[in-house]
Design an enzyme around this catalytic site. Structure first.
Site, PDB file in Angstrom:
ATOM      1  N   SER A 139       0.674  -1.263  -0.311  1.00 40.42           N
ATOM      2  CA  SER A 139       0.012   0.052   0.057  1.00 40.42           C
ATOM      3  C   SER A 139       0.993   0.953   0.068  1.00 40.42           C
ATOM      4  CB  SER A 139      -0.631  -0.249   1.646  1.00 40.42           C
ATOM      5  OG  SER A 139      -1.707   1.728   1.595  1.00 40.42           O
ATOM      6  N   TYR A 198      -2.517  -1.345  10.158  1.00 42.59           N
ATOM      7  CA  TYR A 198      -2.519  -1.601   8.770  1.00 42.59           C
ATOM      8  C   TYR A 198      -0.687  -1.103   8.305  1.00 42.59           C
ATOM      9  CZ  TYR A 198      -4.570  -1.072   4.098  1.00 42.59           C
ATOM     10  OH  TYR A 198      -4.117  -1.416   3.007  1.00 42.59           O
TER      11      TYR A 198
HETATM   12  P1  NAD Z   1     -11.945  -5.901  -0.306  1.00 38.48           P
HETATM   13  O1  NAD Z   1     -12.380  -5.910   1.306  1.00 38.48           O
HETATM   14  O2  NAD Z   1     -12.196  -5.359  -1.570  1.00 38.48           O
HETATM   15  O3  NAD Z   1     -11.248  -7.190  -0.818  1.00 38.48           O
HETATM   16  C1  NAD Z   1     -10.908  -8.752   0.457  1.00 38.48           C
HETATM   17  C2  NAD Z   1     -10.292  -9.291   0.133  1.00 38.48           C
HETATM   18  O4  NAD Z   1      -9.870 -10.582   1.521  1.00 38.48           O
HETATM   19  C3  NAD Z   1     -11.641 -10.024   0.100  1.00 38.48           C
HETATM   20  O5  NAD Z   1     -11.815 -10.832  -1.341  1.00 38.48           O
HETATM   21  C4  NAD Z   1     -11.773 -10.914   1.787  1.00 38.48           C
HETATM   22  O6  NAD Z   1     -12.462 -11.737   1.339  1.00 38.48           O
HETATM   23  C5  NAD Z   1     -10.422 -11.070   1.506  1.00 38.48           C
HETATM   24  N1  NAD Z   1     -10.022 -11.972   2.870  1.00 38.48           N
HETATM   25  C6  NAD Z   1     -10.274 -10.916   3.970  1.00 38.48           C
HETATM   26  N2  NAD Z   1     -10.056 -11.060   5.359  1.00 38.48           N
HETATM   27  C7  NAD Z   1      -9.522 -12.571   4.597  1.00 38.48           C
HETATM   28  C8  NAD Z   1      -9.480 -13.339   5.610  1.00 38.48           C
HETATM   29  N3  NAD Z   1      -9.017 -13.847   6.839  1.00 38.48           N
HETATM   30  N4  NAD Z   1      -8.781 -14.934   4.843  1.00 38.48           N
HETATM   31  C9  NAD Z   1      -8.933 -15.134   3.560  1.00 38.48           C
HETATM   32  N5  NAD Z   1      -9.698 -14.205   2.737  1.00 38.48           N
HETATM   33  C10 NAD Z   1     -10.012 -12.882   3.697  1.00 38.48           C
HETATM   34  O7  NAD Z   1     -10.496  -5.434   0.185  1.00 38.48           O
HETATM   35  P2  NAD Z   1      -9.088  -4.059  -1.194  1.00 38.48           P
HETATM   36  O8  NAD Z   1      -9.619  -2.957  -1.145  1.00 38.48           O
HETATM   37  O9  NAD Z   1      -9.739  -5.130  -2.425  1.00 38.48           O
HETATM   38  O10 NAD Z   1      -8.035  -4.704  -0.511  1.00 38.48           O
HETATM   39  C11 NAD Z   1      -7.036  -5.664  -1.038  1.00 38.48           C
HETATM   40  C12 NAD Z   1      -5.441  -5.560  -0.586  1.00 38.48           C
HETATM   41  O11 NAD Z   1      -4.952  -4.444  -1.166  1.00 38.48           O
HETATM   42  C13 NAD Z   1      -5.263  -5.418   0.734  1.00 38.48           C
HETATM   43  O12 NAD Z   1      -3.779  -5.793   0.954  1.00 38.48           O
HETATM   44  C14 NAD Z   1      -5.623  -3.919   0.879  1.00 38.48           C
HETATM   45  O13 NAD Z   1      -4.629  -3.597   2.484  1.00 38.48           O
HETATM   46  C15 NAD Z   1      -4.987  -3.685  -0.398  1.00 38.48           C
HETATM   47  N6  NAD Z   1      -4.794  -2.306  -0.319  1.00 38.48           N
HETATM   48  C16 NAD Z   1      -5.943  -1.458  -0.521  1.00 38.48           C
HETATM   49  C17 NAD Z   1      -5.864   0.086  -1.242  1.00 38.48           C
HETATM   50  C18 NAD Z   1      -7.271   0.517  -1.332  1.00 38.48           C
HETATM   51  O14 NAD Z   1      -8.015   1.419  -1.855  1.00 38.48           O
HETATM   52  N7  NAD Z   1      -8.502  -0.006  -1.229  1.00 38.48           N
HETATM   53  C19 NAD Z   1      -5.017   0.606  -1.949  1.00 38.48           C
HETATM   54  C20 NAD Z   1      -3.791   0.405  -0.647  1.00 38.48           C
HETATM   55  C21 NAD Z   1      -4.207  -1.450  -0.199  1.00 38.48           C
END
Ligand code: NAD
Length: 260
Positions: A142, A155
């Site tokens: 991130s 985080y």
């Molecule tokens: P999201 O909530 O849309 O998706 C998260 C996914 O992880 C889902 O498929 C969920 O079912 C799965 N998940 C959660 N807990 C779990 C567990 N214990 N076991 C297995 N699966 C699990 O979130 P996102 O925004 O797509 O985030 C995905 C990644 O990207 C994360 O690591 C997040 O930190 C990172 N990220 C997101 C952003 C953003 O702005 N959305 C920015 C930087 C990094």
């Protein structure tokens, strides 16, 4: 480009992981999906991906906070799809609060899912990648792996940890055909961020659209969300031959967030 390869993408039932799964599938990789969702939605997704990309699609319900389930997921992918060539450590959760009131169980869960799961999955998948002398490990860190924000202690700690871990694995695999890199997204409008938009709107008594703009304006100079499709494109590039000597890098895809 990825015909005959198998990709395992954790947290691929939603958001960024789903965008990456589609991008790799379009390149011909078979998929092992993982993440939480209801069974009907997962079955529909598997059919859609398999039908439009002519690939095999498996699913593991492994909970990324449980090391034994992570090891079993790698085994399941290897048994059902024959191998794991590409591992995308993407599953993640968020919780925001000042450190004094940050619940200890949320700290434990965020460190387990956002950081330790990456260690456990790589540990289990790397031997077979090394044996074939080809592999791609992509860790979704991130902008918060590079810089901090208030109220996100777990985080930010986890994501900084992911970047350190990425560099170590890249060094340990440097003389092989396995690469390990991180992608550092800025704001992406997924369920994880929608909750923060909703919290902002409630706190400031403004509309959802105003809250989105406020959230972007605070950190992301482009004032546009990054999309899961764009991140899928970056992941596909990291799997290409052109990226074979990109090792231990952290790719910012953040609308200028960390350029400031
Ligand atoms: P999201 O909530 O849309 O998706 C998260 C996914 O992880 C889902 O498929 C969920 O079912 C799965 N998940 C959660 N807990 C779990 C567990 N214990 N076991 C297995 N699966 C699990 O979130 P996102 O925004 O797509 O985030 C995905 C990644 O990207 C994360 O690591 C997040 O930190 C990172 N990220 C997101 C952003 C953003 O702005 N959305 C920015 C930087 C990094």
């Amino acid at each position: 480009m990825l015909n005959g390869k198998v990709a395992l993408v954790t947290g691929s039932t939603s958001g960024i992981g789903l965008g990456i799964a589609w991008a790799l599938a379009r390149q011909g990789a078979s998929l092992m999906l993982n993440g939480f969702a209801d069974r009907t939605a997962i079955d529909r997704l598997r059919q859609e991906l398999a039908g439009s990309c002519k690939i095999q699609v498996g699913y593991s319900a492994a909970d990324m906070s449980k090391p034994a389930e992570i090891a079993a997921m790698i085994e399941q992918a290897t048994t059902e799809l024959g191998r794991v060539d590409i591992l995308v450590n993407n599953a993640g959760i968020q919780h925001t609060a000042p450190i004094e009131s940050f619940p200890a169980d949320k700290w434990d869960a965020i460190i387990a899912i956002n950081l330790s799961a990456t260690f456990h999955a790589i540990r289990a998948a790397l031997p077979q990648m090394k044996a074939r002398n080809w592999g791609r490990i992509i860790n979704i860190a991130s902008a918060h792996g590079l810089v901090a924000s208030a109220n996100k202690v777990a985080y930010v700690a986890a994501k900084h940890g992911v970047i350190g871990l990425t560099k170590v694995v890249a060094l340990e695999t440097a003389a092989s055909g396995v690469t390990c890199n991180a992608i550092c997204p800025g704001w992406v409008l997924t369920p994880l961020v929608q909750k923060q938009v909703d919290d902002w709107a409630a706190r400031e008594s403004i509309s959802g659209e105003q809250a989105k703009l406020a959230l972007l304006s605070e950190k992301q100079p482009s004032k546009e969300f990054v999309t899961p499709d764009q991140l899928g494109g970056v992941a596909a590039f990291l799997c290409s031959d052109a990226a074979a000597q990109i090792r231990g890098a952290s790719f910012s895809v953040d609308g200028g967030w960390t350029a400031q």
